[in-house]
Scaffold this active site. Structure first.
Site, PDB file in Angstrom:
ATOM      1  N   TRP A   1       0.784  -1.036  -0.031  1.00 33.06           N
ATOM      2  CA  TRP A   1       0.161  -0.002  -0.065  1.00 33.06           C
ATOM      3  C   TRP A   1       0.862   1.298   0.055  1.00 33.06           C
ATOM      4  CZ3 TRP A   1      -4.956  -1.820  -0.778  1.00 33.06           C
ATOM      5  CH2 TRP A   1      -5.168  -3.019  -0.375  1.00 33.06           C
TER       6      TRP A   1
ATOM      7  N   CYS B   1      -0.335 -19.380  12.948  1.00 35.09           N
ATOM      8  CA  CYS B   1       0.795 -18.773  12.404  1.00 35.09           C
ATOM      9  C   CYS B   1       1.670 -18.429  13.604  1.00 35.09           C
ATOM     10  CB  CYS B   1       0.787 -17.700  11.271  1.00 35.09           C
ATOM     11  SG  CYS B   1       0.199 -18.586   9.456  1.00 35.09           S
TER      12      CYS B   1
END
Length: 277
Positions: free
Chosen positions: A64, A247
């Site tokens: 971004w 994770c």
């Protein structure tokens, strides 16, 4: 099941932070917020690159745009970002205009394999959390592409999820979260770099920083479940929570790592002899 690649900007804003950084943060202090840690990460990477005013910086998989915007504003470099995401491309263009950085910063919708065709070379190259998506059969091609667009003596920083040894990866993650994704081993990335005369200057493991980053993301996600349920079904809601939590555990247990490798293109005897960051 909606894949990672189908999720839009609005969803990311629910569980990341204002930087929209979907990669490992850097917690300099135990009390750092997720936002501060992501700012720290960008600052840390830019410091490692030893940037000087007027240099050219390429970000492969620029996301971004936060890292490049910080680089241009703080170091007065000329920045170029490339991405394959239409949403990231549009958002980054919008940010460039909002910041008034049109003269110093550009973003292109481009595959890394097309970089050499542009005929441009850069003083510095960075890639954060992108090489995990190119596939094991393309690691050397990725590094070759970086090498071809770098000036002699320039520096390249690669930030990536890594493993101790080569393995195919978790089948569930590959099916539902990162289709086609593979976690490289540290040694195979360094081997590929050696083939292009990249000289390793520094290697750092930020494994526990990624564990904490994921726990922060999961906290944000759980606090946003009411909004998430308006966007996705219950199956997605549960699976995304499992992804973030699993994770976090994987990084905590040392099954995977997060490495930053800093290299120079060829021998650079003008590089600082001691760490300055």
């Amino acid at each position: 099941m909606t894949s990672h690649y189908d999720i839009g900007n609005d969803f990311y804003k629910l569980w990341l932070d204002e930087t929209l950084s979907y990669s490992c943060a850097y917690f300099k202090n135990p009390e750092d917020t997720l936002y501060q840690a992501q700012v720290n990460k960008a600052d840390y990477i830019l410091q490692k690159l030893n940037l000087k005013e007027g240099m050219s910086l390429l970000d492969i998989g620029c996301g971004w745009g936060y890292l490049l915007i910080e680089a241009v504003k703080k170091y007065k470099v000329k920045g170029t970002g490339i991405t394959l995401s239409q949403e990231q491309y549009k958002e980054f263009q919008k940010r460039i205009l909002e910041e008034g950085l049109e003269d110093d910063l550009t973003v292109e919708l481009m595959d890394y394999r097309d970089l050499p065709k542009k005929g441009k070379q850069y003083d510095r190259v960075v890639s954060v959390g992108m090489v995990e998506h190119v596939g094991r059969e393309n690691y050397q091609l990725f590094i070759d592409s970086v090498s071809q667009v770098m000036k002699d003596g320039g520096a390249f920083l690669l930030h990536f999820i890594s493993a101790l040894k080569e393995h195919p990866g978790d089948a569930w993650i590959k099916k539902y979260i990162f289709p086609g994704g593979v976690v490289p081993s540290l040694r195979e990335m360094i081997h590929a770099m050696a083939e292009d005369d990249f000289h390793v200057m520094d290697v750092e493991n930020l494994r526990l920083h990624y564990n904490k980053t994921l726990l922060c993301w999961d906290k944000n996600y759980r606090e946003s479940l009411e909004q998430v349920r308006k966007m996705f079904d219950e199956r997605f809601v549960r699976m995304w929570d499992l992804y973030l939590s699993a994770c976090a555990a994987t990084f905590h247990n040392g099954i995977i790592d997060l490495h930053q490798i800093l290299v120079t293109k060829g021998v650079n005897n003008g590089w600082p002899m001691v760490r300055w960051y």
